[in-house]
Scaffold this motif. Structure first.
Motif, PDB file in Angstrom:
ATOM      1  N   ALA A  19       0.894  -1.078  -0.062  1.00 21.09           N
ATOM      2  CA  ALA A  19       0.051  -0.007  -0.029  1.00 21.09           C
ATOM      3  C   ALA A  19       0.749   1.198   0.101  1.00 21.09           C
ATOM      4  O   ALA A  19       2.031   1.446   0.600  1.00 21.09           O
ATOM      5  N   LEU A  20       0.532   2.255  -0.574  1.00 22.18           N
ATOM      6  CA  LEU A  20       1.234   3.339  -0.879  1.00 22.18           C
ATOM      7  C   LEU A  20       1.188   4.440   0.443  1.00 22.18           C
ATOM      8  O   LEU A  20      -0.127   4.492   0.967  1.00 22.18           O
ATOM      9  N   GLY A  80      -5.073   0.550 -10.975  1.00 17.35           N
ATOM     10  CA  GLY A  80      -4.476  -0.456  -9.929  1.00 17.35           C
ATOM     11  C   GLY A  80      -4.819   0.198  -8.539  1.00 17.35           C
ATOM     12  O   GLY A  80      -3.612   0.405  -7.984  1.00 17.35           O
ATOM     13  N   CYS A  81      -6.088   0.554  -8.031  1.00 18.39           N
ATOM     14  CA  CYS A  81      -6.175   1.247  -7.046  1.00 18.39           C
ATOM     15  C   CYS A  81      -5.773   0.430  -5.357  1.00 18.39           C
ATOM     16  O   CYS A  81      -5.540   1.012  -4.609  1.00 18.39           O
ATOM     17  N   GLY A  82      -5.535  -0.622  -5.717  1.00 20.62           N
ATOM     18  CA  GLY A  82      -5.020  -1.523  -4.451  1.00 20.62           C
ATOM     19  C   GLY A  82      -6.070  -1.165  -3.391  1.00 20.62           C
ATOM     20  O   GLY A  82      -7.528  -1.402  -3.432  1.00 20.62           O
ATOM     21  N   SER A  83      -5.551  -0.913  -2.184  1.00 17.99           N
ATOM     22  CA  SER A  83      -6.282  -0.534  -1.132  1.00 17.99           C
ATOM     23  C   SER A  83      -7.079   0.964  -0.998  1.00 17.99           C
ATOM     24  O   SER A  83      -7.642   1.331   0.054  1.00 17.99           O
ATOM     25  N   THR A 128      -5.710   4.055  -1.673  1.00 18.99           N
ATOM     26  CA  THR A 128      -4.943   5.281  -0.948  1.00 18.99           C
ATOM     27  C   THR A 128      -5.057   6.421  -2.087  1.00 18.99           C
ATOM     28  O   THR A 128      -5.529   7.562  -1.458  1.00 18.99           O
ATOM     29  N   ASP A 183      -9.028  -2.142 -10.183  1.00 15.62           N
ATOM     30  CA  ASP A 183      -8.222  -3.069  -9.902  1.00 15.62           C
ATOM     31  C   ASP A 183      -8.586  -4.441 -10.296  1.00 15.62           C
ATOM     32  O   ASP A 183      -9.853  -4.720 -10.315  1.00 15.62           O
ATOM     33  N   SER A 184      -7.619  -5.334 -10.606  1.00 21.53           N
ATOM     34  CA  SER A 184      -8.372  -6.697 -11.373  1.00 21.53           C
ATOM     35  C   SER A 184      -8.278  -7.718 -10.176  1.00 21.53           C
ATOM     36  O   SER A 184      -8.661  -8.887 -10.620  1.00 21.53           O
ATOM     37  N   TRP A 195     -11.994  -3.332 -13.277  1.00 16.77           N
ATOM     38  CA  TRP A 195     -11.568  -3.587 -14.505  1.00 16.77           C
ATOM     39  C   TRP A 195     -10.026  -3.964 -14.674  1.00 16.77           C
ATOM     40  O   TRP A 195      -9.211  -3.700 -13.563  1.00 16.77           O
ATOM     41  N   ASP A 196      -9.770  -4.450 -15.914  1.00 17.25           N
ATOM     42  CA  ASP A 196      -8.204  -4.475 -16.272  1.00 17.25           C
ATOM     43  C   ASP A 196      -7.584  -3.267 -16.785  1.00 17.25           C
ATOM     44  O   ASP A 196      -8.314  -2.495 -17.760  1.00 17.25           O
ATOM     45  N   MET A 197      -6.590  -2.626 -16.149  1.00 23.50           N
ATOM     46  CA  MET A 197      -6.016  -1.495 -16.675  1.00 23.50           C
ATOM     47  C   MET A 197      -5.588  -1.531 -18.151  1.00 23.50           C
ATOM     48  O   MET A 197      -5.385  -0.281 -18.644  1.00 23.50           O
ATOM     49  N   ASP A 257      -0.060   3.854  -8.710  1.00 20.87           N
ATOM     50  CA  ASP A 257       1.024   3.301  -8.100  1.00 20.87           C
ATOM     51  C   ASP A 257       1.209   1.930  -8.928  1.00 20.87           C
ATOM     52  O   ASP A 257       0.556   0.743  -8.677  1.00 20.87           O
TER      53      ASP A 257
HETATM   54  C1  LIG Z   1       1.471  -1.159  -6.251  1.00 16.16           C
HETATM   55  S1  LIG Z   1      -0.135  -1.824  -6.062  1.00 16.16           S
HETATM   56  C2  LIG Z   1      -0.961  -0.485  -5.618  1.00 16.16           C
HETATM   57  C3  LIG Z   1      -1.179  -0.271  -4.309  1.00 16.16           C
HETATM   58  C4  LIG Z   1      -2.295   1.154  -4.004  1.00 16.16           C
HETATM   59  N1  LIG Z   1      -1.732   2.066  -4.433  1.00 16.16           N
HETATM   60  C5  LIG Z   1      -2.536   1.042  -2.620  1.00 16.16           C
HETATM   61  O1  LIG Z   1      -2.205   1.958  -1.672  1.00 16.16           O
HETATM   62  O2  LIG Z   1      -2.934  -0.193  -1.885  1.00 16.16           O
HETATM   63  C6  LIG Z   1      -0.655  -2.223  -7.753  1.00 16.16           C
HETATM   64  C7  LIG Z   1      -2.048  -2.618  -8.043  1.00 16.16           C
HETATM   65  O3  LIG Z   1      -2.147  -2.975  -9.375  1.00 16.16           O
HETATM   66  C8  LIG Z   1      -3.201  -3.776  -9.428  1.00 16.16           C
HETATM   67  N2  LIG Z   1      -3.097  -4.515 -10.919  1.00 16.16           N
HETATM   68  C9  LIG Z   1      -1.909  -5.098 -11.414  1.00 16.16           C
HETATM   69  N3  LIG Z   1      -2.348  -5.566 -12.657  1.00 16.16           N
HETATM   70  C10 LIG Z   1      -3.358  -4.949 -12.946  1.00 16.16           C
HETATM   71  C11 LIG Z   1      -4.127  -4.904 -14.285  1.00 16.16           C
HETATM   72  N4  LIG Z   1      -3.635  -5.343 -15.386  1.00 16.16           N
HETATM   73  N5  LIG Z   1      -5.405  -4.116 -14.154  1.00 16.16           N
HETATM   74  C12 LIG Z   1      -5.702  -3.656 -12.904  1.00 16.16           C
HETATM   75  N6  LIG Z   1      -5.241  -3.699 -11.753  1.00 16.16           N
HETATM   76  C13 LIG Z   1      -3.836  -4.223 -11.795  1.00 16.16           C
HETATM   77  C14 LIG Z   1      -2.631  -4.776  -8.236  1.00 16.16           C
HETATM   78  O4  LIG Z   1      -3.675  -5.695  -8.010  1.00 16.16           O
HETATM   79  C15 LIG Z   1      -2.263  -3.855  -7.360  1.00 16.16           C
HETATM   80  O5  LIG Z   1      -3.531  -3.774  -6.373  1.00 16.16           O
END
Ligand SMILES: C[S@@+](CC[C@H](N)C(=O)[O-])C[C@H]1O[C@@H](n2cnc3c(N)ncnc32)[C@H](O)[C@@H]1O
Length: 393
Positions: A206-207, A231-234, A236, A254-255, A281-283, A299
């Motif tokens: 997490a960022l 790729g919003c993850g948690s 942040t 986020d996938s 969604w897949d980015m 991130d």
């Molecule tokens: C570095 S993490 C982001 C962490 C986030 N900023 C946080 O604070 O939690 C990268 C994120 O990209 C997502 N991700 C990776 N490949 C992806 C894709 N093709 N489409 C959507 N999300 C993707 C991962 O599941 C992960 O949650």
């Protein structure tokens, strides 16, 4: 509290009215502070201080003019409350300099009363019980003098000494280049400011929230923005974007379903669930129309905790192209990655994005770069004439 002169020496304290608490908004006498920022983002902390406190703050040296990297020193007549709402700093400390040759002198009546007065001010801006423990960070933490200081503080404050950290964090140090004084720094909050109360769900990778906030400011946020966090993850970046300014739409994708569930929990805790949209969604293939997004943040996976370098060689160019498709001409895209050479090479090869700034930062032992990109096709989107938060060179 005691008057602190420019040199930081203390004058005799004015008598205190018992039980009187500082007024929330009242300006006060000048105090000295140290804000800790991620190294490389001092410029943004300085701008936030100026933006939030205006004439109540005077900034001291910059890293470029010989200041210490990762810290912003300032003096201010503000009450402590606005300082607790700073979003781009990791932590803030109140500093008092004592003209004493050795820490033992801090146990003397006048200095010890000044120290207790500062502690009382910090505690007064938090709910009762927010501080249970204290910790003194100092070279020679086990010396006899420090032991005496700790037991005197425990007795006077009613706080327990924490073993490795404390709610009330004090740092004792010699001011740089000064052999005749000591400084006591008191953290203004029981936790670092970058440890947000909304984070009820954590994920590895997490960022840091203060860095995320800085990145959202680098997109020059506006209330009419359609904002997209890839790729919003948690969550942040999404939460920090909404805390900086409302948005027409704030979309996180986020996938990974677990990441989305975690983001939802945090967004609910932040009280912005009605303003945020989360999608699986897949980015690389976004179901959004061309030229429909005003500002983006990402991130990106950078091969330490999430993804691998080999995956990124394929992922990054596709993501840059897809982000360019959905971005309006002139839209700003702030992204952080440790894949610096890969990103630099890709940006050298594309005409879709122009690099506005590239900033190396220090974060948890890593040195990722924050790239701010502008979608080609317009100088900068109308209304985004300046990058208010780009580094001053
Ligand atoms: C570095 S993490 C982001 C962490 C986030 N900023 C946080 O604070 O939690 C990268 C994120 O990209 C997502 N991700 C990776 N490949 C992806 C894709 N093709 N489409 C959507 N999300 C993707 C991962 O599941 C992960 O949650």
């Amino acid at each position: 509290m005691n008057k602190q002169t420019r040199q930081g020496q203390t004058k005799k304290p004015a008598p205190r009215s018992p039980g009187r608490k500082p007024h929330k908004t009242a300006a006060r006498e000048t105090c000295f502070y140290e804000a800790v920022a991620a190294e490389g983002l001092e410029f943004i902390a300085r701008r936030e201080l100026n933006a939030r406190l205006g004439q109540l703050v005077t900034l001291h040296r910059t890293p470029e003019s010989g200041g210490e990297p990762g810290v912003v020193h300032f003096r201010s007549t503000s009450s402590l409350y606005p300082l607790l709402h700073l979003k781009t700093v990791q932590a803030i400390y109140l500093i008092r300099r004592y003209a004493v040759p050795r820490p033992r002198a801090l146990l003397g009546d006048e200095h010890f009363r000044a120290l207790l007065g500062d502690i009382e001010q910090v505690r007064a801006v938090h709910p009762p019980g927010a501080f249970q423990t204290f910790f003194i960070s100092a070279a020679g933490g086990e010396s006899a003098v420090l032991k005496r200081l700790k037991s005197a503080l425990a007795e006077a404050t009613g706080l327990r000494e924490g073993l490795e950290e404390g709610d009330l964090l004090l740092r004792l140090r010699r001011p740089p280049g000064n052999q005749t004084s000591w400084e006591v720094l008191i953290r203004l909050s029981p936790r670092p400011l970058a440890t947000r109360s909304w984070r009820v769900c954590n994920r590895e990778g997490a960022l840091n929230a203060a860095v995320a906030h800085a990145m959202t400011l680098m997109t020059d946020p506006m209330p009419r923005d359609v904002f997209l966090n890839l790729g919003c993850g948690s969550g942040t970046l999404l939460i920090e974007r909404l805390s900086a300014m409302p948005a027409r739409r704030a979309i996180g994708c986020d996938s990974d379903p677990q990441a989305l569930a975690c983001a939802r929990q945090n967004i609910e805790a932040a009280g912005c669930i009605d303003a945020a949209e989360l999608y699986d969604w897949d980015m690389r293939r976004l179901p959004l129309p061309d030229a429909s997004v005003d500002a983006l943040c990402a991130d990106l996976p950078f091969g330490h905790l999430v993804g691998s370098h080999e995956d990124n060689l394929i992922l990054y160019p596709v993501v840059l192209a897809e982000a360019a498709r959905v971005a309006k001409p002139g839209a700003l895209f702030a992204l952080i990655t440790h894949e610096v050479r890969l990103m630099q090479r890709l940006l050298g090869d594309t005409h879709q994005w122009q690099k506005v700034t590239e900033q190396r930062i220090a974060l948890g032992g890593l040195y990722p770069h924050i790239f701010v990109l502008a979608r080609s096709g317009a100088s900068i989107a109308p209304g985004r004439a300046t990058i208010a938060y780009s580094p001053v060179r």
